[in-house]
Design a protein around this motif. Sequence first.
Motif, PDB file in Angstrom:
ATOM      1  N   ALA A 344       1.035  -0.846  -0.140  1.00 20.90           N
ATOM      2  CA  ALA A 344       0.117  -0.002  -0.504  1.00 20.90           C
ATOM      3  C   ALA A 344       1.089   1.148   0.023  1.00 20.90           C
ATOM      4  N   ILE A 345       1.902   1.288   0.727  1.00 21.05           N
ATOM      5  CA  ILE A 345       2.923   2.205   0.842  1.00 21.05           C
ATOM      6  C   ILE A 345       3.791   2.862  -0.140  1.00 21.05           C
ATOM      7  N   ARG A 346       3.876   0.999  -0.941  1.00 18.11           N
ATOM      8  CA  ARG A 346       4.309   1.379  -2.577  1.00 18.11           C
ATOM      9  C   ARG A 346       3.936   2.319  -3.174  1.00 18.11           C
ATOM     10  N   ALA A 347       2.263   1.517  -3.279  1.00 21.16           N
ATOM     11  CA  ALA A 347       1.510   2.042  -4.808  1.00 21.16           C
ATOM     12  C   ALA A 347       1.604   3.879  -4.086  1.00 21.16           C
ATOM     13  N   ILE A 348       1.144   3.807  -2.878  1.00 23.78           N
ATOM     14  CA  ILE A 348       1.302   5.824  -3.039  1.00 23.78           C
ATOM     15  C   ILE A 348       2.361   5.586  -3.166  1.00 23.78           C
ATOM     16  N   LYS A 349       3.517   5.535  -3.221  1.00 23.01           N
ATOM     17  CA  LYS A 349       4.975   6.170  -3.469  1.00 23.01           C
ATOM     18  C   LYS A 349       4.795   6.463  -5.152  1.00 23.01           C
ATOM     19  N   LYS A 350       4.510   5.382  -5.168  1.00 24.80           N
ATOM     20  CA  LYS A 350       4.546   5.183  -7.025  1.00 24.80           C
ATOM     21  C   LYS A 350       3.495   6.280  -8.103  1.00 24.80           C
ATOM     22  N   GLU A 351       2.573   6.484  -7.126  1.00 22.82           N
ATOM     23  CA  GLU A 351       2.020   7.598  -7.701  1.00 22.82           C
ATOM     24  C   GLU A 351       2.375   8.684  -6.823  1.00 22.82           C
ATOM     25  N   ASP A 352       2.985   8.916  -5.904  1.00 20.76           N
ATOM     26  CA  ASP A 352       2.855  10.870  -5.403  1.00 20.76           C
ATOM     27  C   ASP A 352       4.580  10.163  -4.529  1.00 20.76           C
ATOM     28  N   GLU A 530       8.155  -0.586  -7.334  1.00 23.90           N
ATOM     29  CA  GLU A 530       8.676  -2.140  -6.945  1.00 23.90           C
ATOM     30  C   GLU A 530       9.452  -2.850  -7.414  1.00 23.90           C
ATOM     31  N   CYS A 531       9.644  -4.094  -6.910  1.00 24.16           N
ATOM     32  CA  CYS A 531      10.423  -5.109  -8.017  1.00 24.16           C
ATOM     33  C   CYS A 531      10.493  -6.639  -7.168  1.00 24.16           C
ATOM     34  N   ALA A 532      10.634  -7.618  -7.863  1.00 24.92           N
ATOM     35  CA  ALA A 532      10.605  -8.463  -7.195  1.00 24.92           C
ATOM     36  C   ALA A 532      11.849  -9.418  -8.169  1.00 24.92           C
ATOM     37  N   VAL A 533      12.724 -10.706  -7.230  1.00 32.95           N
ATOM     38  CA  VAL A 533      13.427 -11.187  -8.143  1.00 32.95           C
ATOM     39  C   VAL A 533      12.983 -12.641  -7.652  1.00 32.95           C
ATOM     40  N   LYS A 552       8.263   4.011 -11.597  1.00 39.03           N
ATOM     41  CA  LYS A 552       8.056   5.324 -10.825  1.00 39.03           C
ATOM     42  C   LYS A 552       7.420   5.642 -11.920  1.00 39.03           C
ATOM     43  N   ASP A 553       7.114   6.273 -11.398  1.00 36.76           N
ATOM     44  CA  ASP A 553       5.700   7.064 -12.516  1.00 36.76           C
ATOM     45  C   ASP A 553       6.721   9.208 -13.121  1.00 36.76           C
ATOM     46  N   TYR A 579      25.472 -13.468 -10.565  1.00 36.19           N
ATOM     47  CA  TYR A 579      24.881 -13.847 -11.882  1.00 36.19           C
ATOM     48  C   TYR A 579      23.971 -13.273 -12.071  1.00 36.19           C
ATOM     49  N   PHE A 580      23.276 -12.303 -11.374  1.00 29.32           N
ATOM     50  CA  PHE A 580      22.181 -11.159 -11.943  1.00 29.32           C
ATOM     51  C   PHE A 580      23.077 -10.943 -13.511  1.00 29.32           C
ATOM     52  N   ARG A 581      22.311 -11.271 -14.554  1.00 28.85           N
ATOM     53  CA  ARG A 581      21.969 -10.966 -15.636  1.00 28.85           C
ATOM     54  C   ARG A 581      21.012  -9.769 -16.320  1.00 28.85           C
ATOM     55  N   ASN A 582      20.005 -10.317 -15.944  1.00 29.91           N
ATOM     56  CA  ASN A 582      18.398  -9.669 -16.605  1.00 29.91           C
ATOM     57  C   ASN A 582      17.766  -9.129 -15.598  1.00 29.91           C
ATOM     58  N   ALA A 583      17.519  -7.576 -16.434  1.00 31.38           N
ATOM     59  CA  ALA A 583      16.092  -6.902 -15.329  1.00 31.38           C
ATOM     60  C   ALA A 583      15.264  -6.808 -16.338  1.00 31.38           C
ATOM     61  N   LEU A 584      13.842  -6.799 -16.075  1.00 37.43           N
ATOM     62  CA  LEU A 584      13.114  -6.714 -17.026  1.00 37.43           C
ATOM     63  C   LEU A 584      11.669  -5.055 -16.621  1.00 37.43           C
ATOM     64  N   ILE A 585      11.807  -4.695 -16.979  1.00 39.17           N
ATOM     65  CA  ILE A 585      10.553  -3.868 -16.761  1.00 39.17           C
ATOM     66  C   ILE A 585       9.299  -4.090 -17.112  1.00 39.17           C
ATOM     67  N   VAL A 586       8.251  -4.295 -16.053  1.00 40.58           N
ATOM     68  CA  VAL A 586       6.806  -4.599 -16.104  1.00 40.58           C
ATOM     69  C   VAL A 586       5.893  -3.587 -15.652  1.00 40.58           C
ATOM     70  N   LYS A 587       4.777  -3.426 -16.211  1.00 44.72           N
ATOM     71  CA  LYS A 587       4.247  -2.643 -15.712  1.00 44.72           C
ATOM     72  C   LYS A 587       2.986  -2.839 -14.535  1.00 44.72           C
ATOM     73  N   ARG A 588       3.598  -3.766 -14.109  1.00 43.16           N
ATOM     74  CA  ARG A 588       2.732  -3.919 -12.347  1.00 43.16           C
ATOM     75  C   ARG A 588       3.311  -5.566 -12.213  1.00 43.16           C
TER      76      ARG A 588
END
Length: 647
Positions: A344-352, A530-533, A552-553, A579-588
């Motif tokens: 919930a805090i991340r949702a607020i942080k993303k929009e504001d 926000e992210c997930a690994v 972030k917006d 061996y972290f090689r890839n990061a993908l941008i996703v909408k959600r």
Amino acid sequence: METKTKSFSPYAEAYNRSITDPEGFWGEQAGQIAWYEKPQQVLTTDEKGFYRWFKGGKLNTAYLALDYHVENGRADQTALIYDSPVTDTIRKYTYREFRDLVARFAGALRSLGVGKGDTVVIYMPVIPEAVIAMLACARLGAIHSVVFGGFAPHELSVRVDDAKPKVVISASCGIEFDKHIPYKPLLDKGLSDSKHKPQHAVILQRPYVHADMLPGRDLDYMELLQNAEPVDCVPVDAHDPLYILYTSGTTGKPKGIVRDNGGHAVALKYSMKAVYGVDSGDVFWAASDVGWAVGHSYLVYAPLIHGCATVLFEGKPVRTPDAGTFWRIIQEHEVKVLFTAPTAIRAIKKEDPDGKYKQKYNLPSLKYLFLAGERCDPATYYWAKDLLKVPVIDHWWQTESGWPMVANMVGLERHTSKAGSAGKPVCGYQVEILNEEGQELIANQEGYVAVRLPLPPGCLPTLWQDDERFFKSYLERFPGYYMTGDGGYIDEDGYVYIMGRIDDVINVSGHRLSTGEMEEMVSSHPAVAECAVIGIADELRGQRPIGLVVLKDGQTISEAEIEQDLVSMIREKIGAVAYFRNALIVKRLPKTRSGKILRKIMRNIADGDHYAIPSTIDDPAILTEIHDCLRDRNIGNAFLHKNLNTN
């Protein structure tokens, strides 16, 4: 005899006593609630060897939550504040008003044949009538099972077949942002598919959607309430179930977590002051759905048992109407403690991201922000702390425990919080970190998070009508311990770090690495909201991590740029071994409705493994987006999936 020379802090003193003398400690806490008959024994074991609390005690949870306060000077104090920006409604109920509504609806249920030991399924949105239904069941000694409003018919039917309710209580619709979700078609399909057929369905007709009624089975909530006579509280045994709450199981069949009346009331009453620092008369807000454990414990039962005003919020942290909704509610209702999920805090942080909406409000009443439901990443922790200028306390517990297991117990003594840690073990929980062989590990070594038995009051005594599954799920792996299913470590100062479910620890070329640690690093990037690994299958290394990030917006950084940044960052902080090689941008990111990120499902998609779409998912369409992102980047085996729903 050893002389005690070291002076303990208030927390250490209370904690040590709760572990060394649990019967004395919890016997004292039991004296803080009103019993019809006091317990004969504080701690016992039943014939199966399971621990039970407060044998012989008689009480009623609805009495503790309402009648007790009416009889002891709080009749005209506000008990519940219903704040619904999605319907533009604010309504306040005093303890007397709410007691009278609950007593009358309990009479309505009794007229339908509901009594002590019967089960009732509640399938409703976050509205006062849902809380009234829960407390009315408790008043009668009936066992309620709240199913998240809007759950798919199949999931509802599975729960109906397991709980076998005499009555189902529902509403004509729920509201998501500006969209009305009709519940009745879902309910009808669920009951049509279930083998068990409840005698009646009680339907609250909301003005936004009218539900068609099935003659003979369906009854109108308001008509039933108006024609009912109020009834008194029914005394129940401390060991009698108060409710069943279903949580996802690895077999696909949900596990019915049982909460007993006695231990539940004692633990929740204790936690309000000891953990949350709240006094009777304060305003407490758990921003949760009634269908979750947080909703049961800290939206309904704990605040009312403690004599607080509780906030019932029908809306979202954003878009109802904006990212300032939480701050408006805190100011308007003088909320002392807010308890919500990091998502919930991340949702607020993303929009504001700059906290401009917060500047519109003055929040002198707010003393603490508590976060739980998922691990709070340090970036979110610091953002909230800087914005609100109050202590931000990440704490950890489970549906199974029903109340906090690890926290900063601010009512006893406020510790310095450490970003990434959920605090120290709560009184009653002897938390240990074990290796594969069940041996306790030393400080800072990561392993299995387990709790030495007995669990304190308020935790699940068993699963609904399935003692064998209870034993196999929680007690078999490490004899003498409750197996939490989470991994983590305890540092040299006694702070507990929960690094996620055990299957979130990945093995890269023989090295055990925490995806939670990598997520901390990824989320610290200034462009990341926000992210997930997750660890995906790798032919050479066994597994390797990949990152999925939501920006972030307003961010315009390219996928190639952020991938390069994150690869460099993790190489620098963990090393090439990650061996972290890839990061993908996703909408959600795919999440449950309570805000937990579905990492295992994403891993299954990446690996081309079969999986079932969980009933708790917020929006199944997100899985298609994740699949397409992986496929387009040719990462993993996502190309193997032809149909996403492989259930």
